[in-house]
Scaffold this motif. Structure first.
Motif, short mmCIF file in Angstrom:
data_model
loop_
_atom_site.label_atom_id
_atom_site.label_comp_id
_atom_site.label_asym_id
_atom_site.label_seq_id
_atom_site.Cartn_x
_atom_site.Cartn_y
_atom_site.Cartn_z
N VAL A 33 0.84 -1.20 0.00
CA VAL A 33 0.00 0.00 0.00
C VAL A 33 0.87 1.25 0.00
O VAL A 33 1.93 1.28 0.62
N LEU A 34 0.40 2.27 -0.71
CA LEU A 34 1.12 3.53 -0.81
C LEU A 34 0.80 4.42 0.38
O LEU A 34 -0.37 4.64 0.70
N ASP A 126 4.60 -3.16 2.72
CA ASP A 126 3.84 -4.35 3.06
C ASP A 126 2.92 -3.97 4.21
O ASP A 126 3.31 -3.21 5.10
N ILE A 127 1.72 -4.53 4.23
CA ILE A 127 0.76 -4.17 5.27
C ILE A 127 1.27 -4.52 6.66
O ILE A 127 1.02 -3.80 7.62
N LYS A 147 -6.57 -5.66 10.34
CA LYS A 147 -7.58 -6.63 10.76
C LYS A 147 -8.09 -7.44 9.56
O LYS A 147 -8.17 -8.66 9.61
N ARG A 148 -8.39 -6.74 8.49
CA ARG A 148 -8.90 -7.41 7.29
C ARG A 148 -7.84 -8.30 6.65
O ARG A 148 -8.15 -9.32 6.06
N ARG A 149 -6.59 -7.90 6.79
CA ARG A 149 -5.47 -8.69 6.26
C ARG A 149 -5.40 -10.05 6.94
O ARG A 149 -5.02 -11.04 6.33
N LEU A 150 -5.77 -10.07 8.22
CA LEU A 150 -5.71 -11.32 8.99
C LEU A 150 -6.93 -12.21 8.80
O LEU A 150 -6.91 -13.37 9.20
N GLU A 151 -7.99 -11.66 8.24
CA GLU A 151 -9.23 -12.45 8.06
C GLU A 151 -9.11 -13.42 6.91
O GLU A 151 -8.41 -13.27 5.99
#
Length: 151
Positions: A33-34, A126-127, A147-151
């Motif tokens: 992500v930028l 990287d997130i 949070k969404r990255r871990l879902e």
């Protein structure tokens, strides 16, 4: 809009105002992500800013991303809307705001990154390796992104 906010500040001074903004999480082809390193508070954020009078939120997101990064964004998708106490912010000049931030995401863009005077650096991260010094009103967005990255 800059004149609108300036005019509002003449009436209210530094007291809190409600500010509606739009921002964009821009993904590169590898999923990074930028983020922009801000000049005003020396913190990192996603491209975005205030919505102008009469402007659609999608237009504001695309305009702000272009102004701050030089990238033309395509295919915006709503990420989330953020508001409330956690989006309160006091700018270094003393101006206080309660932000409502409509955050979009996109992995489709054209152009090369070039900064305006609001940013001193732009970088894809990287997130799970985002910078630690995140601009306070952007922290809830980063938390939701992780949070969404871990879902």
């Amino acid at each position: 809009m800059k004149e609108y906010i300036k005019d509002m500040r003449e009436f209210v001074g530094n007291r809190p105002i409600l500010m509606c903004g739009a921002s964009v999480i821009i993904y590169n082809p590898t999923g990074q992500v930028l983020m922009l390193h801000r000049t005003d508070n020396d913190s990192w954020c996603f491209p975005g800013g205030a919505i102008e009078l009469g402007e659609k939120v999608e237009e504001a997101a695309e305009r702000e991303a272009f102004e701050e990064t030089g990238l033309t964004i395509e295919n915006l998708n709503l990420f989330a809307v953020f508001s409330g106490e956690e989006l309160y912010y006091k700018y270094p000049n003393g101006d206080e705001v309660y932000n409502v931030d409509i955050v979009f995401k996109s992995d489709s863009y054209q152009g090369e990154v070039r900064l305006n005077n609001e940013g001193k650096e732009a970088r894809f991260f990287d997130i799970d390796k985002l910078p630690e010094k995140i601009s306070p009103p952007v922290r809830p967005v980063v938390e939701e992104l992780r949070k969404r990255r871990l879902e």
